[in-house]
Enzyme design. Structure first.
Site, PDB file in Angstrom:
ATOM      1  N   ASN A 152       0.803  -1.222   0.000  1.00 24.50           N
ATOM      2  CA  ASN A 152       0.000   0.000   0.000  1.00 24.50           C
ATOM      3  C   ASN A 152       0.840   1.279   0.000  1.00 24.50           C
ATOM      4  OD1 ASN A 152       0.420  -1.337   2.634  1.00 24.50           O
ATOM      5  ND2 ASN A 152      -0.360   0.577   3.469  1.00 24.50           N
ATOM      6  N   CYS A 325      -2.669   4.252   8.898  1.00 23.31           N
ATOM      7  CA  CYS A 325      -2.755   3.558  10.177  1.00 23.31           C
ATOM      8  C   CYS A 325      -1.569   3.873  11.079  1.00 23.31           C
ATOM      9  CB  CYS A 325      -2.819   2.054   9.959  1.00 23.31           C
ATOM     10  SG  CYS A 325      -4.006   1.621   8.696  1.00 23.31           S
TER      11      CYS A 325
HETATM   12  N1  PMP Z   1      -3.744  -4.095   4.823  1.00 18.54           N
HETATM   13  C1  PMP Z   1      -3.341  -3.119   3.994  1.00 18.54           C
HETATM   14  C2  PMP Z   1      -2.386  -3.453   2.896  1.00 18.54           C
HETATM   15  C3  PMP Z   1      -3.813  -1.808   4.159  1.00 18.54           C
HETATM   16  O1  PMP Z   1      -3.413  -0.840   3.343  1.00 18.54           O
HETATM   17  C4  PMP Z   1      -4.724  -1.534   5.225  1.00 18.54           C
HETATM   18  C5  PMP Z   1      -5.225  -0.147   5.493  1.00 18.54           C
HETATM   19  N2  PMP Z   1      -5.496   0.642   4.415  1.00 18.54           N
HETATM   20  C6  PMP Z   1      -5.123  -2.602   6.047  1.00 18.54           C
HETATM   21  C7  PMP Z   1      -4.603  -3.861   5.816  1.00 18.54           C
HETATM   22  C8  PMP Z   1      -6.070  -2.386   7.197  1.00 18.54           C
HETATM   23  O2  PMP Z   1      -7.315  -1.996   6.741  1.00 18.54           O
HETATM   24  P1  PMP Z   1      -8.452  -1.516   7.763  1.00 18.54           P
HETATM   25  O3  PMP Z   1      -7.865  -0.354   8.514  1.00 18.54           O
HETATM   26  O4  PMP Z   1      -9.556  -1.117   6.855  1.00 18.54           O
HETATM   27  O5  PMP Z   1      -8.799  -2.634   8.648  1.00 18.54           O
END
Ligand code: PMP
Length: 383
Positions: A152, A325
């Site tokens: 990401n 995050c």
């Molecule tokens: N895995 C990846 C690769 C992410 O980019 C993200 C957050 N964008 C997450 C997990 C966690 O997603 P969430 O905060 O929607 O639970």
């Protein structure tokens, strides 16, 4: 000036067609899917329809399972902890790539506090996993190995089929986090030999509040959320029918439209990359070719990440410096450190993730803002 939103990796607007499809599950069709009256049977059917649509998006094995969760974090926790705890008798070791999302790394670190061994596989300067090193880390005791489909923060797409071959020779299960990938490029869990796959509804244009874990036939895992036994005993709690139905509709639309839309966004992305790389001492992070079509990420010598974000915000542009995050920590991104950047280099980063609202017409404004930002911050910077 209209704002330009380039942070789809952190939050994606719900597709209006998804909202139109799913809103009745908030207002009119509200039976609990576990209730045996007609209203409950109706919403149960909506959940099953969504499951089928998601299964089609990833070419799931008919004998496998798709478990709905509250999002990607929960699906990653279920994959990692659920397999590790259930298969403890077979071994107590877990492996991840060094650039996994913290919702994979932190459950693994937690397991390490409880007697598991954790090993991290390095990546190269473009973010590709070192397959030889991965092979060397796997042992008979390795119950689960997590390698994300695409990262990401730097957009690099990993060689999942090769990873799967290596993991299945020595380790047990391969878990793949496809949060950033699903709905952007085709995924085929059977072709790639994926045992567990994490999906996020919002990342595909569905409502926030739904995610899913695909579990291939024969994979043994246990719940990490015991209770009423919904979702085949693997994820208790009343289903979020609105978000799940919306996720299903988003998956259906993605299947129909992904090729065309990703191609369009790739054109816009390429123009952004060309414009921004013309700025002095600017560098693309991640792989130049093997990368997500809607993703561009950069670092700029001699400036700080957070100030880039705040300056771009003043120009009316929303972007990220890494993963949303981890944005509240002042630590350098573990992903940028893993691709070999020094701490000071890892701080001056810009992550642009595109979506439906982005067009070629926005490119000059974004490039001008990036240039203005970098020049101004360099004039201020002590670096
Ligand atoms: N895995 C990846 C690769 C992410 O980019 C993200 C957050 N964008 C997450 C997990 C966690 O997603 P969430 O905060 O929607 O639970």
């Amino acid at each position: 000036m209209d704002r330009i939103y380039l942070d789809h990796g952190s939050a994606t607007p719900v597709d209006p067609r998804v909202l139109a499809f799913a809103q009745r599950y908030l207002v009119e069709d509200v039976g609990n899917p576990s209730s045996l009256h007609s209203d409950g049977l109706g919403t149960k059917q909506a959940v099953e329809d969504a499951r089928e649509r998601l299964a089609a998006l990833i070419n799931a094995d008919e004998k496998g399972k798709l478990i709905f969760t509250s999002g990607a974090t929960e699906a990653n926790n279920l994959a990692v902890r659920g397999t590790a705890i259930r298969n403890m008798g077979k071994g107590k070791a877990v492996v991840a790539s060094a650039i996994e999302h913290i919702s994979v790394l932190n459950p693994m670190k937690d397991l390490a506090k409880h007697g598991f061994e954790l090993a991290l596989a390095p990546v190269d300067g473009r973010g590709l996993i070192d397959l030889g090193a991965l092979e060397g880390l796997l042992t008979d005791a390795t119950v689960v190995t997590s390698v994300m489909y695409a990262n990401n923060e730097i957009g690099t797409i990993e060689p999942i089929k090769e990873v799967s071959t290596i993991v299945h020779e020595k380790g047990r299960y391969l878990h793949v986090d496809a949060t950033a990938t699903a709905g952007r490029i085709p995924i085929d869990v059977q072709r790639d030999g994926i045992d567990l796959l994490t999906l996020s509804g919002n990342a595909m244009g569905g409502p926030p509040g739904a995610g899913a874990l695909y579990v291939a036939p024969g994979v043994k895992l246990q719940t990490v959320l015991p209770g009423g036994g919904q979702e085949q005993g693997l994820r208790s709690g009343t289903e979020n029918v609105f978000a799940i139905a919306g996720m299903g509709e988003a998956a259906r639309l993605a299947r129909d439209e992904m090729a065309k839309e990703s191609n369009r966004l790739q054109g816009v992305r390429d123009a952004l990359v060309k414009g921004i790389l013309a700025i002095e001492d600017s560098h693309l992070t991640g792989h130049p070719e093997r990368r997500l079509p809607h993703h561009a990420s950069f670092r700029f010598g001699r400036i700080e990440g957070e100030s880039i974000l705040l300056s771009m915000d003043m120009y009316g542009i929303a972007m990220a410096t890494g993963s949303a995050c981890t944005s509240r920590t002042l630590e350098a991104s573990h992903v940028l450190l893993a691709i070999g950047l020094k701490h000071e280099q890892a701080h001056g980063s810009m992550v642009l993730t595109l979506g439906r609202s982005n067009t070629m017409a926005q490119v000059p404004a974004v490039v001008d803002a990036a240039r203005g930002t970098v020049e101004r911050l360099r004039n201020l910077s002590p670096l």
